[in-house]
Scaffold this motif. Structure first.
Motif, mmCIF file in Angstrom:
data_model
loop_
_atom_site.group_PDB
_atom_site.id
_atom_site.type_symbol
_atom_site.label_atom_id
_atom_site.label_comp_id
_atom_site.label_asym_id
_atom_site.label_seq_id
_atom_site.Cartn_x
_atom_site.Cartn_y
_atom_site.Cartn_z
ATOM 1 N N THR A 191 0.836 -1.188 0.000
ATOM 2 C CA THR A 191 0.000 0.000 0.000
ATOM 3 C C THR A 191 0.875 1.243 0.000
ATOM 4 O O THR A 191 1.870 1.307 0.729
ATOM 5 C CB THR A 191 -0.914 0.034 1.247
ATOM 6 O OG1 THR A 191 -1.596 -1.210 1.359
ATOM 7 C CG2 THR A 191 -1.928 1.155 1.145
ATOM 8 N N CYS A 192 0.495 2.231 -0.785
ATOM 9 C CA CYS A 192 1.214 3.504 -0.818
ATOM 10 C C CYS A 192 0.659 4.430 0.256
ATOM 11 O O CYS A 192 -0.561 4.512 0.452
ATOM 12 C CB CYS A 192 1.080 4.159 -2.189
ATOM 13 S SG CYS A 192 1.953 5.739 -2.330
ATOM 14 N N VAL A 193 1.538 5.136 0.955
ATOM 15 C CA VAL A 193 1.089 6.066 1.986
ATOM 16 C C VAL A 193 0.270 7.208 1.389
ATOM 17 O O VAL A 193 -0.521 7.853 2.093
ATOM 18 C CB VAL A 193 2.307 6.613 2.769
ATOM 19 C CG1 VAL A 193 3.093 7.600 1.924
ATOM 20 C CG2 VAL A 193 1.880 7.250 4.080
ATOM 21 N N TYR B 7 4.060 0.981 5.102
ATOM 22 C CA TYR B 7 3.842 1.711 3.861
ATOM 23 C C TYR B 7 5.124 1.697 3.025
ATOM 24 O O TYR B 7 6.240 1.670 3.550
ATOM 25 C CB TYR B 7 3.417 3.145 4.144
ATOM 26 C CG TYR B 7 1.988 3.286 4.598
ATOM 27 C CD1 TYR B 7 0.934 2.910 3.767
ATOM 28 C CD2 TYR B 7 1.667 3.796 5.850
ATOM 29 C CE1 TYR B 7 -0.392 3.039 4.175
ATOM 30 C CE2 TYR B 7 0.353 3.925 6.273
ATOM 31 C CZ TYR B 7 -0.673 3.552 5.429
ATOM 32 O OH TYR B 7 -1.986 3.673 5.840
ATOM 33 N N ILE C 87 1.069 0.266 8.374
ATOM 34 C CA ILE C 87 -0.138 0.438 7.571
ATOM 35 C C ILE C 87 -1.369 0.434 8.466
ATOM 36 O O ILE C 87 -1.496 -0.392 9.374
ATOM 37 C CB ILE C 87 -0.234 -0.668 6.506
ATOM 38 C CG1 ILE C 87 0.892 -0.486 5.479
ATOM 39 C CG2 ILE C 87 -1.585 -0.657 5.807
ATOM 40 C CD1 ILE C 87 0.987 -1.580 4.455
ATOM 41 N N ASP D 147 1.463 10.146 7.869
ATOM 42 C CA ASP D 147 1.650 8.693 7.957
ATOM 43 C C ASP D 147 0.449 7.910 7.458
ATOM 44 O O ASP D 147 0.179 6.810 7.933
ATOM 45 C CB ASP D 147 1.974 8.285 9.397
ATOM 46 C CG ASP D 147 0.884 8.682 10.385
ATOM 47 O OD1 ASP D 147 -0.113 9.308 9.962
ATOM 48 O OD2 ASP D 147 1.026 8.364 11.584
ATOM 49 N N GLY D 148 -0.299 8.462 6.491
ATOM 50 C CA GLY D 148 -1.391 7.723 5.888
ATOM 51 C C GLY D 148 -2.760 8.256 6.248
ATOM 52 O O GLY D 148 -2.991 8.736 7.372
#
Length: 506
Positions: free
Chosen positions: A273-275, A361, A395, A492-493
């Motif tokens: 998963t991309c941040v 991430y 994540i 951070d997401g």
């Protein structure tokens, strides 16, 4: 000095062709020397200098096509400046030459700031651009007042321009071929036979709900999302690849591709998963990677007391910092991956070697085109940390609705709602959905594959005609439910419930 001003169109064309010649010559010089082309060096510098909000806006607008958007924008700016340079030189050649020269110096400065020796290519582009501009300007102005002289001048300019176009095009094509190289393609083909065959984790029946609207459980290499800072994909042959593992270790390791493959190789199915993935976004994919466990290499090297992170560097200079305590977990399953879904890594996904760490991430864990790994402390900041992102990035538990699509029209009555949920290295325990702010109801979960992969879900809601808003939320195996508050991706997401508005018709 030109007594009669050069026609505007001819002057603008001279500037455009001079810029094209400079780019072609720079590409050829870079291909011969092995460094970055000036266009790539400038683009890389722009990416580094772009403020984070602008980068996030580009990703949200263009997604995985953000590099193409940047390249297109650069081409348009270069074309505009080149045309202006030509128009400034309708009487004298030097104003436009100064503009082209200044832009060439920007290329030199960018090359000096980037990994690899691209200065020679940038200087070549600068010189060629100025010389070709002088030549075209001189040819464009060689016309008298008599009709025959005017026609002769046009022919000379047309012939000279055509030769410049052919030469610049040939230089660009040859330079691009040398940089991309059949060598990398043949290296990938050879790597396929060298990568050990290892058991692949089976994907059990019922792992996805494709018929209900979810993605396939495994993402094809072609469709796997790509977000990175590389304007042009680095071209590294496996035969030339070396990894240096050094720093706070008892024994430094320098491994070739074959030496890496002599270590234990295993396969794991992992969701990355991309941040930068917004709530409900598509920057998430799943593949089966095979590679050497990072933990094995760290134990072989011997981590010294006080070490905190593995600071990894890509062939294009990108850096990431991964917490050592995560990498040393016996069951984490972090890999130096060499294959993806049964094939050698695609070039755009890190061939010959990339890192993959479940549960973190990508910006702190998934370095592509990996060439250096230093065991160090958190005092050393990685690429995104220097730009305000969090040092550590586990994540977050999230979910997404894939069906119905936002703005769609579906028949009233039983409506299938389907999507995905993820909480890598923790696992999904349940997913709930609700319509129009009503009560939550549990969704059916697809067969669980592992805690390191996404999980598909679906539910049926009985909805009357009219507009509706459906929301979803996931709970992981620790009992943590994703929060409703929408927060941005930085630092951070993102967090928040995904909601989809659609219409039911009778």
């Amino acid at each position: 000095m030109t007594s009669v001003p050069i026609p505007r169109l001819r002057a603008a064309v001279a500037g455009l062709l001079a810029a094209g010649a400079a780019l072609g010559a720079g590409q050829l010089a870079a291909g011969l020397a092995g460094g970055p082309a000036p266009f790539v060096a400038v683009g890389g510098a722009l990416i580094d200098l772009t403020p984070n909000p602008v980068k996030e806006l580009a990703i949200s607008l263009f997604g995985t096509a953000d590099k193409l958007a940047l390249q297109t924008g650069m081409v348009l700016v270069i074309a505009l400046l080149a045309a202006v340079a030509g128009l400034l030189s309708r009487r004298r050649w030097w104003p436009g030459a100064i503009v082209i020269g200044l832009f060439g110096l920007i290329g030199v400065a960018a090359a000096m700031s980037r990994p690899g020796d691209g200065v020679a290519a940038a200087l070549t582009a600068l010189v060629v651009g100025v010389v070709v501009f002088w030549l075209l300007h001189h040819t464009a102005g060689m016309a008298g007042e008599a009709p025959a002289e005017v026609d002769a001048g046009r022919r000379r300019f047309l012939i000279t321009s055509s030769l410049v176009v052919l030469a610049a095009g040939a230089a660009g094509i040859v330079g691009g071929f040398l940089q991309r190289g059949a060598g990398v393609i043949s290296s990938q083909l050879a790597a396929a036979a060298r990568i050990p065959k290892v058991p692949v984790p089976p994907i059990p029946p019922g792992a996805d709900f494709v018929a209900s609207g979810t993605p396939t459980f495994l993402t094809s290499n072609r469709d796997f999302y790509r977000i990175d800072t590389a304007l042009v994909v680095p071209q590294v042959r496996a035969e030339d690849w070396r990894l240096r593992l050094h720093g706070l270790v008892r024994r430094e390791l320098v491994l070739s591709y074959d030496e890496l493959l002599q270590r234990r190789v295993e396969a794991r199915t992992i969701t990355i998963t991309c941040v930068s993935n917004e709530v409900g976004g598509g920057l998430i994919s799943t593949a089966t990677f095979a590679g050497v466990p990072v933990r094995d290499l760290l134990l072989e090297a011997g981590v010294q007391p006080g070490a905190q992170q593995l600071f990894t560097t890509s062939a294009d200079g990108y850096t990431a910092g991964t917490p050592l305590d995560v990498l040393l977990e016996p069951d984490r399953g972090a890999l130096l991956a060499v294959s993806m879904n049964g094939d050698p890594l695609p070039t755009e996904h890190g061939f010959p070697v990339r890192m993959v760490v479940p549960g973190l991430y990508g910006y702190v864990s998934a370095t592509k085109w990996l060439v250096d790994a230093e065991v160090t402390t958190f005092d050393r900041q990685h690429y995104w940390e220097r730009r305000g992102w969090a040092r550590q990035a586990p994540i977050k538990t999230e979910s997404r609705i894939d069906r119905p699509r936002a703005g769609s029209v579906v028949p009233a009555g039983p409506v299938t709602v389907a999507g995905i949920a993820w909480a890598q290295h923790t696992g999904i325990d349940r997913v709930e959905v609700r319509a129009d702010g009503g009560r939550w109801q549990p969704a059916e979960l697809a067969t669980d594959v592992s805690r390191d992969t996404w999980r598909m879900w679906r539910a049926t809601l009985d909805l009357p005609p009219g507009g509706h808003v459906v929301e979803c939320r996931a709970t992981d195996r620790t009992g943590r439910t994703q929060p409703p508050e929408r927060r941005p991706v930085v630092p951070d997401g993102a967090t928040g419930w995904h909601a989809v508005e659609f219409t039911c018709t009778s």
